[in-house]
Design a protein around this motif. Structure first.
Motif: not given
Length: 318
Positions: A268-272
């Protein structure tokens, strides 16, 4: 047979060549070898879902001079850089990191534009493979094959699914570069429609299916989820919601994977939103074990991996 004849031969064989200023010197050096190698036009391919994927190996060991690379110059902040022809400004920054994406990039890796910003960096893909337990992995959104390749290097078998036939063709090519194509079954199809057919456990060995009958009976030990994040703009979102994942929201994607196995790895994205990621474990009864890991490449945070079920805390050993 000069440059013009070589160009004509390439047209007859259906091969597109790009000629640099040094082609004549290369031709004079390799004239007889190229003539004998190109004329048979040695093709080989593998059929899946009624489509032939052809890989051409025209050079057979010939080594063109360094000038046989096709580069274009781009000015950035007063400095001169070189990029491959066809690399758009949108993906140039990813091209500059190409060896982080595929260490064997120069051996013939192929990408489409979306693949440049969606493929998992190789170092992280290796980490995912190390945590997968060594059994049979279902790569549910395989794209151009970054994760698929590393799973195939470490696991018993991989089933790579993608809806886009062109991406499957690229992934097949890239798997051949790494020599692991024989450990992968590529399926062109919709993961959400196929999930129930990939259910764990199955009575047969890792893979037994008849393509023409669309009959699948596949034992999936681990489901790997790296769904599209919506392009590079995901970085501008302070708190990335699972609802923004494609082609469906993260909850729907996770529930489809649960139809295969409780052992799920999700990149998943690092800013999830980590609170939402933790909530996914409660979609099962009893709740699944969950481990969340930050993934770095050269000290830069690239993404978050959530390990569920047996993949959490390195417990899975198949």
């Amino acid at each position: 047979m000069g440059n013009g004849c070589l160009r004509q031969l390439s047209l007859e064989l259906g091969i597109e060549f790009l000629f640099s200023g040094k082609i004549n010197a290369f031709w004079e050096t390799n004239k007889s070898s190229v003539e004998h190698t190109l004329k048979p036009a040695l093709f080989h391919g593998t059929i899946f879902n009624d489509r032939w994927l052809h890989t051409l190996k025209p050079w057979h060991g010939l080594k063109p001079p360094p000038s046989f690379c096709f580069l274009s110059s781009v000015k950035i902040k007063g400095r001169k850089r070189t990029t491959e022809k066809g690399i758009s400004p949108l993906v140039e920054k990813y091209w500059l990191q190409r060896y982080n994406l595929f260490s064997s990039y120069d051996d013939g890796i192929k990408m489409d534009e979306e693949g440049w910003f969606s493929v998992t960096p190789e170092e992280i893909a290796i980490r995912h493979a190390e945590r997968s337990g060594g059994g049979c992995v279902i790569d549910c959104f395989s794209g151009v094959g970054g994760n698929t390749i590393q799973f195939a290097k470490m696991c018993h078998h991989v089933v790579a699914i993608d809806l886009d036939p062109h991406k499957v063709e690229l992934a097949f090519n890239n798997a051949k570069i790494y020599g692991v194509e024989d450990y992968i079954d590529f399926i062109i199809g919709d993961f959400f429609q196929l999930a129930s057919s990939l259910k764990f456990p199955a009575p047969l060995d890792c893979v037994s299916f008849v393509l023409l009958g669309v009959l699948y009976n596949i034992l999936g030990d681990v489901a790997f989820l790296a769904p599209p994040w919506g392009g590079p703009s995901y970085k501008t979102i302070p708190n990335f919601s699972l609802d923004l994942l494609k082609p469906k929201d993260g909850y729907s994607i996770f529930q489809a994977a649960q139809a295969i196995t409780p052992n799920i790895i999700m990149f998943l994205p690092r800013n999830v939103d980590l609170r939402q990621v933790e909530e996914l474990s409660w979609l099962s009864s009893p709740p699944l074990n969950i481990e969340i890991e930050e993934n770095y490449v050269q000290n830069h945070l690239k993404g978050i991996t959530a390990y569920f079920g047996g993949t959490a805390f390195g417990k899975l050993n198949l």
